[in-house]
Design an enzyme around this catalytic site. Structure first.
Site, mmCIF file in Angstrom:
data_model
loop_
_atom_site.group_PDB
_atom_site.id
_atom_site.type_symbol
_atom_site.label_atom_id
_atom_site.label_comp_id
_atom_site.label_asym_id
_atom_site.label_seq_id
_atom_site.Cartn_x
_atom_site.Cartn_y
_atom_site.Cartn_z
ATOM 1 N N ASP A 203 15.508 -21.103 17.120
ATOM 2 C CA ASP A 203 16.424 -20.374 16.235
ATOM 3 C C ASP A 203 16.795 -21.298 15.080
ATOM 4 O OD1 ASP A 203 18.178 -22.226 17.251
ATOM 5 O OD2 ASP A 203 19.746 -20.783 17.726
ATOM 6 N N LYS B 13 10.917 -15.350 19.627
ATOM 7 C CA LYS B 13 12.201 -15.952 19.966
ATOM 8 C C LYS B 13 12.934 -15.112 21.014
ATOM 9 C CE LYS B 13 16.375 -15.821 18.320
ATOM 10 N NZ LYS B 13 17.457 -15.625 17.385
#
Ligand code: SF4
Length: 217
Positions: A144, A125
């Site tokens: 996320d 991420k």
């Protein structure tokens, strides 16, 4: 449970509608260099972007290079970032990362996913945020908590694991849209498709969304 056969068509509609709704959506973290974005993204775990921006306002004046962070005693950095939560882990990640950057990459952030995920505390991420936002490199889709929730409700994925969700989204969304799709979906999750009270009646995606897992009011 797999992806529904309509998911590709729906993904194209989602991309188009979110582009129209949030044409300028971008990362809400303040930064002026890839290193600053890397540090801000580490700090943003379990913390609001507003709080991170408050903290980095002073932090980025004090520490300007990877070497600055690398030679900072952990407890000093911890004090500077305490209000973002999980500050011990975050301080360790920042100092560890910056030591490697200083030693192996002349203090520069590499524009390479494999190299980034080798840095301490950096997962896909964070790597995708830095590559997409600071360098414009579409290395993947940022997944996320907002992207997870919105994608599942939209039926674009049935997965729970962020890396599997990312694989589904990368298969559904054209590569040229990966970066913006992440920013726009995060915006949408914050403003409309919130965790507790999604505003389906006001939602630009209301006409195409199967609202998977959303309780009827
Ligand atoms: S219609 Fe509701 S569940 Fe679907 S994206 Fe919009 S707010 Fe979220």
């Amino acid at each position: 449970m797999g992806i529904s056969p309509n998911a590709k068509r729906r993904a194209a509609q989602v991309v188009r509608l979110l582009r129209r709704e949030y044409p300028d959506a971008t990362c809400a973290l303040n930064y002026t260099s890839p290193l600053e974005l890397l540090v801000a993204t580490i700090l943003s775990a379990q913390c609001t972007d507003e709080r991170v921006n408050q903290v980095t306002k002073d932090l980025f004046k004090k520490y300007r290079t990877a070497a600055d962070y690398a030679r900072t005693p952990l407890d000093e950095l911890e004090r500077g970032i305490q209000s973002t939560g999980f500050f011990r882990n975050k301080a360790r990640s920042i100092v560890g990362c910056c030591k490697l950057l200083a030693e192996q990459y002349a203090g520069q952030v590499p524009q390479d996913l494999e190299a980034l995920v080798e840095l301490p505390g950096i997962g896909r991420k964070t790597a995708n945020v830095v590559l997409g936002t600071a360098f414009g490199v579409p290395s993947g889709v940022v997944v996320d908590t907002h992207v997870t929730r919105v994608s599942r409700r939209l039926g674009l994925t049935a997965q729970k694991d962020p890396e599997k969700i990312e694989q589904d989204l990368m298969a559904l969304v054209p590569e040229s849209e990966w970066i913006d799709f992440g920013h726009r979906t995060i915006h949408h999750g914050r403003r409309t498709c919130t965790a507790r009270k999604p505003e389906c009646g006001e939602c630009v995606l209301g006409g195409i969304c199967p609202r998977i897992g959303v309780a009827e009011k």
